[in-house]
Design a protein around this motif. Sequence first.
Motif, PDB file in Angstrom:
ATOM      1  N   ASP A   1      -4.134  -3.385   8.285  1.00  8.51           N
ATOM      2  CA  ASP A   1      -5.396  -2.967   7.468  1.00  8.51           C
ATOM      3  C   ASP A   1      -5.323  -1.625   6.682  1.00  8.51           C
ATOM      4  O   ASP A   1      -5.788  -1.489   5.371  1.00  8.51           O
ATOM      5  CB  ASP A   1      -6.700  -3.248   8.168  1.00  8.51           C
TER       6      ASP A   1
ATOM      7  N   ARG B   1      -0.580  -6.414   0.356  1.00 11.98           N
ATOM      8  CA  ARG B   1      -1.175  -6.195  -0.844  1.00 11.98           C
ATOM      9  C   ARG B   1      -2.708  -5.640  -0.481  1.00 11.98           C
ATOM     10  O   ARG B   1      -3.202  -4.848  -1.577  1.00 11.98           O
ATOM     11  CB  ARG B   1      -1.226  -7.710  -1.430  1.00 11.98           C
ATOM     12  N   ASP B   2      -3.289  -6.089   0.366  1.00  8.78           N
ATOM     13  CA  ASP B   2      -4.631  -5.679   0.812  1.00  8.78           C
ATOM     14  C   ASP B   2      -4.848  -4.190   1.513  1.00  8.78           C
ATOM     15  O   ASP B   2      -5.955  -4.187   2.066  1.00  8.78           O
ATOM     16  CB  ASP B   2      -5.612  -6.896   1.181  1.00  8.78           C
TER      17      ASP B   2
END
Length: 635
Positions: free
Chosen positions: A557, A584-585
């Motif tokens: 994360d 990507r996040d």
Amino acid sequence: MLGRLKPRTVRGKLVAMALATTFAALLAASGGMLLYDLDSFQQYWVDDMTTQAQIVAVVSSPALSFNDQAAARQNLAMLRVRPQIQAGAIYSANGTLFAAYAQSVQETPVFPDKPGRTGYAIEGGRLVVNHPIVENGETIGTVYLSAHYRLLDRVRSYAAILGGVMVLSLLLAALVAHRLQKGITRPLAAVTGVAREVMQRRDFSLRVPGAASGEIGTLVDAFNDMLAEVGRRAHALQEANRTLEHEMTVRQGAERALLLADRRKDEFLATLAHELRNPLAPIRTGLDILRVNADDKVAGERARAIMERQLKQMVRLVDDLLDVSRINTGKLTIKREPVALQAVVGDALELVRPLVEAQRHALHVALPAEPVYVLGDATRLAQVLSNLLNNAAKYTNRGGRLELTADVDDSAHHSLLRIRVRDNGIGVAPHMLGQIFDMFVQADTSLERSTAGLGVGLSLARKLAELHGGTITAHSDGIGRGTELTVLLPLLAPPADDEAVAPAAGASGARHRVLLADDNVDFVDSIGALLRAAGHTVEVCHDGKQALAVADGFTADYAFLDIGLPGMNGYDLARALKRLPRMRDTVMVAVTGWGQQKDRQMAFDAGFAGHLVKPVGFDQILAILAGSREGMLQL
């Protein structure tokens, strides 16, 4: 024979009178101008040679002081641009020849064994000038200059010009005198009168009036042009003197400024070394306590508290210096949003409370009952107040009294928020009130002072206040009578909705997957252990390639990446991670010791969402994990 030359008629007498009058007037005017020109010529040469000697004396003083004959000869070699100066020399204080110069190598001048008396002298067609070299009120040598003094050539050329003018004028006067006696006598009388006035008043702006024609008009114009030329020369000499005086003044001012800057630089470096060593001593002692008394939890907690407090002091010093640098280079940005005074004061008090309590000061705070708002950056405004309170606490003897009060000033065109910070400390001398906001200036520079600083706190506070459109002023009744610092900030109307003021970011209980990459093993392993203890899932890597390999099977994360990683730097690692589908996040945060604007821009260009400047505290990382972008950007 003489009787035959005497005019026998009235007309002849008038012609003779006109010629005699013309001759007398021209002779008087020419003699006066010649004398003045010779005097001006001599004065010009004396002033010019004296000025050259002064310049050589000033630039050669260091060469004499350090016995640098090569530098002295180089200084004398600058005289080559003045071909009239035949020779020059520099004598030491005991009269020995230190350095010499000659305009022509074919004609080697004979220098005197010892310099003559100070001043000038004319010797056999030469103008000789002796000028002392003075340093700190002591004569350390003498400059000797010798130049051509072609006075006779000047007299001959000037006399030839005047003689030609007089002969021509007499011839012309003789031709026209038969019918224009009045036209001759009046202009000549005017010329004589103006010449007399010029000699008496030294006013070269005077001119012969009238509009005569013919040869007499030419004579009058020539006389006026001569006055104009002499006036221009005199004015040029005065301008040269004024320019030289101005240059000397500017040079002396620049020298004083350089000396002051150099002294302040030395004081700042000495103070910086002292201030950085102070926290290092207790930190080292704390490490010794932890090593020797590893099983003593009470001693360990006390040592950790000491080390944490001293580390915060070091971080504060470094942050202040970085903030001043950013402000001076125009790279510090502030957020502008409605900020409540009460919240700003609360944050400032939290920052200074440890110092106030350690000094056992009594702190009194009085704020308006109603909420008061300003438009600005809450963090920076709290920094302004904490710097003022920190300064008051440091320069007040233990057990003193500090006051922070605020009110609204409606007397100005726009309403202002006025915040006062008072103390009963050492006070400020009147001559220092205008200087305490300058960089690296401290009111108390004695070795006996109990607390010290870098001299940047007040300067930083003033610059931050100015970025908010405000001002800071200081007042003190003198040494030992305390100090009052007043901050004025533009007042903002209360928001229509209380939600317009952004609340502080609260803590979050969410658990995250965190990737840490840093080649500082002790730092990154300690942060990883603390995050695991807080319930987060953590992967720790010590180089870029290892982090990229771990990320291929670990969906994070958050990723905290050092920029200076071995194998693959943080910028390249961030770009590579962003290309992985599972990353990507991921919120990536750069962790680095470089904090300039260009460094943050490079981080954002590489895909980082945040930028932290080392040393990074665990609370900062927790704040980012809790969703606080304030801690993430740390501008």
